[in-house]
Scaffold this active site. Sequence first.
Site, mmCIF file in Angstrom:
data_model
loop_
_atom_site.group_PDB
_atom_site.id
_atom_site.type_symbol
_atom_site.label_atom_id
_atom_site.label_comp_id
_atom_site.label_asym_id
_atom_site.label_seq_id
_atom_site.Cartn_x
_atom_site.Cartn_y
_atom_site.Cartn_z
ATOM 1 C CG MET A 77 -1.918 -1.148 1.234
ATOM 2 S SD MET A 77 -2.981 -1.148 2.688
ATOM 3 C CE MET A 77 -3.952 0.330 2.418
ATOM 4 C CG HIS A 78 0.492 3.288 2.545
ATOM 5 N ND1 HIS A 78 -0.825 3.636 2.756
ATOM 6 C CD2 HIS A 78 0.800 2.369 3.506
ATOM 7 C CE1 HIS A 78 -1.288 2.958 3.800
ATOM 8 N NE2 HIS A 78 -0.332 2.183 4.262
ATOM 9 C CG ASP A 233 -0.117 -5.149 1.899
ATOM 10 O OD1 ASP A 233 -0.953 -4.384 2.435
ATOM 11 O OD2 ASP A 233 1.112 -4.992 2.033
#
Length: 480
Positions: A77-78, A233
């Site tokens: 992520m991110h 995830d």
Amino acid sequence: MYLGLDLGTSGLKALLIDDTQAVVAEATAALSVSRPHSGWSEQLPCDWLKATEEAMAALAAQTDLSAVKAIGLSGQMHGATLLDAAHEVLRPCILWNDTRAAAEAAAMDADPAFRNLTGNIVFPGFTAPKLAWVKAHEPEVFAKTALVLLPKDYLRLWLTGQAVAEMSDAAGTSWLDSGARDWSDSLLAATDLSRDHMPRLVEGSQVSGTLRDSLAEAWGLPKGIPVAGGGGDNAASGIGMGVVQAGDGFVSLGTSGVLFAACDAYAPDPATAVHTFCHALPETWHQMGVILSATDSLNWFAQACGTDAATLTSGLGPVQAPGRTVFLPYLGGERTPHNDAAIRGAFARIDHSADRDAMTRAVLEGVAFAVRDCFDALTATGTKLERLTAVGGGARSEYWVQTIATLLGLPIDLPVAGDFGGAFGAARLGMMAETGQGASLATRPPIARSIDPLPDLADAFDEAHGTYRATYTALKGLDT
């Protein structure tokens, strides 16, 4: 059959399940991380595509892929993947564990609108502050940025030609109104962006596009198969583990560490530094306590000792009371509950008895203490966990799992042999998109055995956790 692609930090995994959700084949391709400066963490998006090609070639060598009906995606992520108007990558992707944007994150978090709309603190690892950092330090890149994608969604763009994100991953950008499940125009404007810079949003179990004919032909897949929205995830792992109902949870011991709890309603509490994100199914949410370095800490120590993690932990025997040595696993800062990008790891209280085994136990205990911090933060929000399932590479260490079980006072289930994490959850989301079915497909995996807490050691671990917290306070004073 259904294909799950999980774009992790250290590798890409391709996993194939049949119509009964039994794993048919799997393959992985390694990825590396670049750290050009302290606190920085980057990857080249072209490496993700090469890894996918490698994993798909390995999968095709194992089995005929012509019966694949759908694909699901999962991923780290991110990450900030910046593209120009021609969809060319402008710079290396700034990853989830990169903390360079701490000042920008603090400035955003000072604006109450961010917590009110996203349900979360603006952490330095989230996507929005990274764009603010790029604007301040790489203005020529920011000026050319026409599209911002999360890592798995860049993979989707390559697979389908569609710029699409889904709710669970988008919730970690600091631009999503997590209650409304939509981009926030006001938060985008605060970083001089608009919806024009953002991908279209779908739910994780919905179709986001279809596979390009050229890739279908190259891999031996049918043409026109759907690609599901998928999940970040941890949300995808939640689908893989069947963690979709309130009270269900899992502990993930991967590169990072996660204590994950499914929620039946949106109930954020940003002050605790607990993450409240959309789940990968419509109208569901989840909460997480996140630590930035779990197996990453053990692998770091193994490398420093000139060996591997399995060798380090093989001779530890049964769980014993914590020793004197304390390890703080803050190799690149920490999220829950500290929200501290500047803090760094340390060994403390070392004496002559601190041999390699003692220091290995201290590393495992330090990560377990950090998981306990997450548990305390989650329960402070009112979230209740009745039982946990362990997932991730670190869950192969019974010593580690039992240490965590003792600290949390909860039994932890270990699934039967197999991978029920992000790639498996992604494959399930592909199945949901193709069949139109939802949460009924996200059942719990069969459990091989349960690891119970050790009540005789509970007090010793509680006391050691207090020492760990005091050590953090002392280290923070030194770092500031």
